[in-house]
Design a protein around this motif. Structure first.
Motif, PDB file in Angstrom:
ATOM      1  N   LEU A  55       0.820  -1.211   0.000  1.00 59.25           N
ATOM      2  CA  LEU A  55       0.000   0.000   0.000  1.00 59.25           C
ATOM      3  C   LEU A  55       0.854   1.261   0.000  1.00 59.25           C
ATOM      4  O   LEU A  55       0.497   2.267  -0.615  1.00 59.25           O
ATOM      5  N   LEU A  56       2.008   1.190   0.686  1.00 57.36           N
ATOM      6  CA  LEU A  56       2.915   2.342   0.735  1.00 57.36           C
ATOM      7  C   LEU A  56       3.820   2.408  -0.487  1.00 57.36           C
ATOM      8  O   LEU A  56       4.633   3.320  -0.607  1.00 57.36           O
ATOM      9  N   GLU A  57       3.683   1.411  -1.373  1.00 63.46           N
ATOM     10  CA  GLU A  57       4.463   1.313  -2.612  1.00 63.46           C
ATOM     11  C   GLU A  57       5.957   1.178  -2.334  1.00 63.46           C
ATOM     12  O   GLU A  57       6.802   1.671  -3.088  1.00 63.46           O
ATOM     13  N   ASN A  58       6.262   0.492  -1.224  1.00 68.08           N
ATOM     14  CA  ASN A  58       7.649   0.192  -0.891  1.00 68.08           C
ATOM     15  C   ASN A  58       8.004  -1.215  -1.360  1.00 68.08           C
ATOM     16  O   ASN A  58       7.140  -2.086  -1.456  1.00 68.08           O
ATOM     17  N   ASN A  59       9.275  -1.456  -1.620  1.00 66.30           N
ATOM     18  CA  ASN A  59       9.733  -2.796  -1.972  1.00 66.30           C
ATOM     19  C   ASN A  59       9.775  -3.645  -0.711  1.00 66.30           C
ATOM     20  O   ASN A  59      10.532  -3.346   0.210  1.00 66.30           O
ATOM     21  N   SER A  60       8.969  -4.681  -0.668  1.00 65.98           N
ATOM     22  CA  SER A  60       8.889  -5.520   0.526  1.00 65.98           C
ATOM     23  C   SER A  60       9.927  -6.636   0.470  1.00 65.98           C
ATOM     24  O   SER A  60      10.145  -7.255  -0.566  1.00 65.98           O
ATOM     25  N   ASN A  61      10.587  -6.873   1.625  1.00 73.13           N
ATOM     26  CA  ASN A  61      11.565  -7.960   1.711  1.00 73.13           C
ATOM     27  C   ASN A  61      11.028  -9.140   2.531  1.00 73.13           C
ATOM     28  O   ASN A  61      11.789  -9.992   2.969  1.00 73.13           O
ATOM     29  N   LYS A  62       9.717  -9.164   2.715  1.00 74.42           N
ATOM     30  CA  LYS A  62       9.103 -10.219   3.517  1.00 74.42           C
ATOM     31  C   LYS A  62       9.079 -11.544   2.754  1.00 74.42           C
ATOM     32  O   LYS A  62       8.713 -11.587   1.582  1.00 74.42           O
ATOM     33  N   LYS A  63       9.483 -12.622   3.435  1.00 75.68           N
ATOM     34  CA  LYS A  63       9.453 -13.966   2.873  1.00 75.68           C
ATOM     35  C   LYS A  63       8.514 -14.829   3.711  1.00 75.68           C
ATOM     36  O   LYS A  63       8.359 -14.617   4.917  1.00 75.68           O
TER      37      LYS A  63
ATOM     38  N   GLN B 208       3.429  -7.402  -8.195  1.00 77.20           N
ATOM     39  CA  GLN B 208       3.371  -7.003  -9.604  1.00 77.20           C
ATOM     40  C   GLN B 208       2.061  -6.294  -9.951  1.00 77.20           C
ATOM     41  O   GLN B 208       1.789  -6.001 -11.103  1.00 77.20           O
ATOM     42  N   MET B 209       1.261  -6.011  -8.922  1.00 79.91           N
ATOM     43  CA  MET B 209      -0.048  -5.406  -9.161  1.00 79.91           C
ATOM     44  C   MET B 209      -0.200  -4.121  -8.354  1.00 79.91           C
ATOM     45  O   MET B 209       0.530  -3.882  -7.383  1.00 79.91           O
ATOM     46  N   LYS B 210      -1.139  -3.301  -8.783  1.00 81.46           N
ATOM     47  CA  LYS B 210      -1.471  -2.074  -8.069  1.00 81.46           C
ATOM     48  C   LYS B 210      -2.760  -2.286  -7.297  1.00 81.46           C
ATOM     49  O   LYS B 210      -3.762  -2.718  -7.864  1.00 81.46           O
ATOM     50  N   ILE B 211      -2.742  -1.987  -6.013  1.00 81.11           N
ATOM     51  CA  ILE B 211      -3.918  -2.166  -5.156  1.00 81.11           C
ATOM     52  C   ILE B 211      -4.491  -0.798  -4.826  1.00 81.11           C
ATOM     53  O   ILE B 211      -3.778   0.100  -4.385  1.00 81.11           O
ATOM     54  N   SER B 212      -5.789  -0.635  -5.032  1.00 80.61           N
ATOM     55  CA  SER B 212      -6.450   0.622  -4.691  1.00 80.61           C
ATOM     56  C   SER B 212      -7.794   0.313  -4.037  1.00 80.61           C
ATOM     57  O   SER B 212      -8.447  -0.674  -4.378  1.00 80.61           O
ATOM     58  N   PRO B 213      -8.208   1.146  -3.079  1.00 83.04           N
ATOM     59  CA  PRO B 213      -9.481   0.898  -2.372  1.00 83.04           C
ATOM     60  C   PRO B 213     -10.682   1.080  -3.280  1.00 83.04           C
ATOM     61  O   PRO B 213     -10.699   1.949  -4.152  1.00 83.04           O
ATOM     62  N   LYS B 214     -11.703   0.258  -3.074  1.00 85.92           N
ATOM     63  CA  LYS B 214     -12.920   0.330  -3.874  1.00 85.92           C
ATOM     64  C   LYS B 214     -13.995   1.196  -3.228  1.00 85.92           C
ATOM     65  O   LYS B 214     -15.000   1.509  -3.856  1.00 85.92           O
ATOM     66  N   THR B 215     -13.811   1.550  -1.980  1.00 92.19           N
ATOM     67  CA  THR B 215     -14.850   2.270  -1.251  1.00 92.19           C
ATOM     68  C   THR B 215     -14.258   3.454  -0.514  1.00 92.19           C
ATOM     69  O   THR B 215     -13.065   3.480  -0.201  1.00 92.19           O
ATOM     70  N   ASP B 216     -15.081   4.447  -0.247  1.00 93.14           N
ATOM     71  CA  ASP B 216     -14.638   5.609   0.525  1.00 93.14           C
ATOM     72  C   ASP B 216     -14.796   5.392   2.021  1.00 93.14           C
ATOM     73  O   ASP B 216     -14.434   6.267   2.817  1.00 93.14           O
ATOM     74  N   ASN B 217     -15.347   4.264   2.405  1.00 95.37           N
ATOM     75  CA  ASN B 217     -15.560   3.955   3.828  1.00 95.37           C
ATOM     76  C   ASN B 217     -14.860   2.648   4.175  1.00 95.37           C
ATOM     77  O   ASN B 217     -15.484   1.660   4.561  1.00 95.37           O
ATOM     78  N   PHE B 218     -13.566   2.636   4.016  1.00 91.62           N
ATOM     79  CA  PHE B 218     -12.794   1.411   4.248  1.00 91.62           C
ATOM     80  C   PHE B 218     -12.729   1.100   5.739  1.00 91.62           C
ATOM     81  O   PHE B 218     -12.480   1.977   6.567  1.00 91.62           O
ATOM     82  N   GLU B 219     -12.954  -0.162   6.074  1.00 94.03           N
ATOM     83  CA  GLU B 219     -12.884  -0.614   7.462  1.00 94.03           C
ATOM     84  C   GLU B 219     -11.970  -1.822   7.561  1.00 94.03           C
ATOM     85  O   GLU B 219     -11.926  -2.671   6.661  1.00 94.03           O
ATOM     86  N   SER B 220     -11.219  -1.884   8.649  1.00100.66           N
ATOM     87  CA  SER B 220     -10.345  -3.031   8.916  1.00100.66           C
ATOM     88  C   SER B 220     -10.073  -3.101  10.400  1.00100.66           C
ATOM     89  O   SER B 220      -9.986  -2.069  11.088  1.00100.66           O
ATOM     90  N   SER B 221      -9.950  -4.324  10.907  1.00100.50           N
ATOM     91  CA  SER B 221      -9.620  -4.498  12.320  1.00100.50           C
ATOM     92  C   SER B 221      -8.184  -4.098  12.604  1.00100.50           C
ATOM     93  O   SER B 221      -7.815  -3.843  13.752  1.00100.50           O
TER      94      SER B 221
END
Length: 338
Positions: free
Chosen positions: A90-98, A113-126
């Protein structure tokens, strides 16, 4: 049954078997192995296989318990890493997580290899971090400048550039700072900052920012429009001519140039400017003719047209013929509707 209970009951069983056998037969039995003799009570020989089985069982339980512990730990670690991975994406940083789990590693390889963008203006997450990042992206995409430094977007990423563009569009003083350090920013950001300054600052301020600033054709035309509206603090004519050379004006650009300045520049000065430009660049000849006809410089226009083949600049020759025959038409009526 828990391991502790299993050990306790197993030991009780071994002890009980030993006591029972010993009570029946208390004698010893000797086993000879090569040059060694092992003399143990018969009861001990009876419980020995049970004890060996008990130890083997304990080793088996401990081994697979440890293996399961490692697997559980790797799953837990993967769960932690997947959150960090999504934050990096999401931050468009190169991740080194394995990831230990093959499916998660494959998913990570796809998402990088993909671009992720939110589909809603009311995003919720725990997850509060994910929620804050996504909500910031939503604000930025809507044109708002987000100054939250809790999570740093990749400076060269699309989101960070869009956020910077939002700030430039909304803060003219920051736009001035951008132009002062234009080499540190992308051409898109510099261009947006230039437009903001052109629209909101005086020519006095603008002229101070032009040194070392690389302009493209659109920026030069914006500058000319602003300059043509502020004759009191206008650019030097030599500077204007230089800009037309630097960005390689086309014929239509010179016509736009002529239309802009004919209202603010003295006729003699404007004629001199276009005479200079047309002598060096034939693309400016038509705009020069427009200026000459605008100010009724008929003889000069005739002289210029005579230096070209008869099939060139036909509309202007037609206008000249009409004037020679005593008929009055403006250039706008015939060919110039810019």
């Amino acid at each position: 049954m828990g391991l502790k209970k299993y050990v306790a009951f197993s030991l009780l069983l071994i002890i009980a078997v030993y006591i029972f056998v010993f009570s029946i037969q208390a004698g010893n039995y000797t086993v000879n192995i090569l040059d060694y003799s092992i003399d143990l009570p018969i009861a001990a020989w009876i419980v020995l296989p049970v004890a060996v089985l008990f130890l083997a069982t304990i080793i088996h339980i401990v081994f697979y318990g440890f293996k399961n512990y490692l697997q559980t730990s790797s799953v837990k670690k993967d769960e932690e890493n997947i959150i960090e991975f999504f934050k990096d994406v999401l931050l468009e940083n190169n991740s080194n997580k394995k990831f230990k789990q093959k499916a998660l590693q494959e998913l990570a390889d796809i998402l990088t290899q993909m671009k992720i963008s939110p589909k809603t203006d009311n995003f919720e997450s725990s997850n509060s971090d994910i929620k804050n990042i996504v909500n910031n992206i939503i604000k930025i995409n809507s044109g708002e400048y987000v100054s939250d430094k809790t999570f740093k977007f990749n400076r060269n990423g699309n989101v960070a550039q869009k956020n910077l563009l939002n700030r430039v569009n909304g803060d003219v003083d920051y736009s001035i700072d951008i132009l002062k350090k234009s080499k540190d920013f992308s051409s898109e950001i510099v261009k947006a900052a230039f437009t903001n300054v052109i629209n909101n600052k005086s020519m006095t301020t603008i002229k101070k920012l032009l040194d070392g600033l690389k302009l493209d054709k659109e920026m030069v035309l914006e500058l000319m429009k602003k300059d043509s509206e502020n004759s009191e603090f206008a650019l030097e004519h030599d500077a204007i001519i230089k800009y037309t050379k630097d960005v390689e004006f086309e014929k239509e650009d010179y016509l736009t140039f002529a239309k802009l300045y004919k209202k603010s520049v003295q006729p003699d000065e404007l004629i001199k400017m276009f005479e200079t430009i047309s002598n060096e660049n034939e693309l400016a000849v038509e705009a020069y003719l427009v200026i000459l006809f605008e100010y009724e410089m008929i003889d000069k226009a005739r002289e210029l047209l005579n230096s070209y083949a008869k099939e060139e600049y036909q509309p202007y020759r037609a206008l000249l013929d009409l004037k020679d025959s005593g008929k009055y038409y403006t250039l706008e009526n015939l060919c110039y509707n810019k």
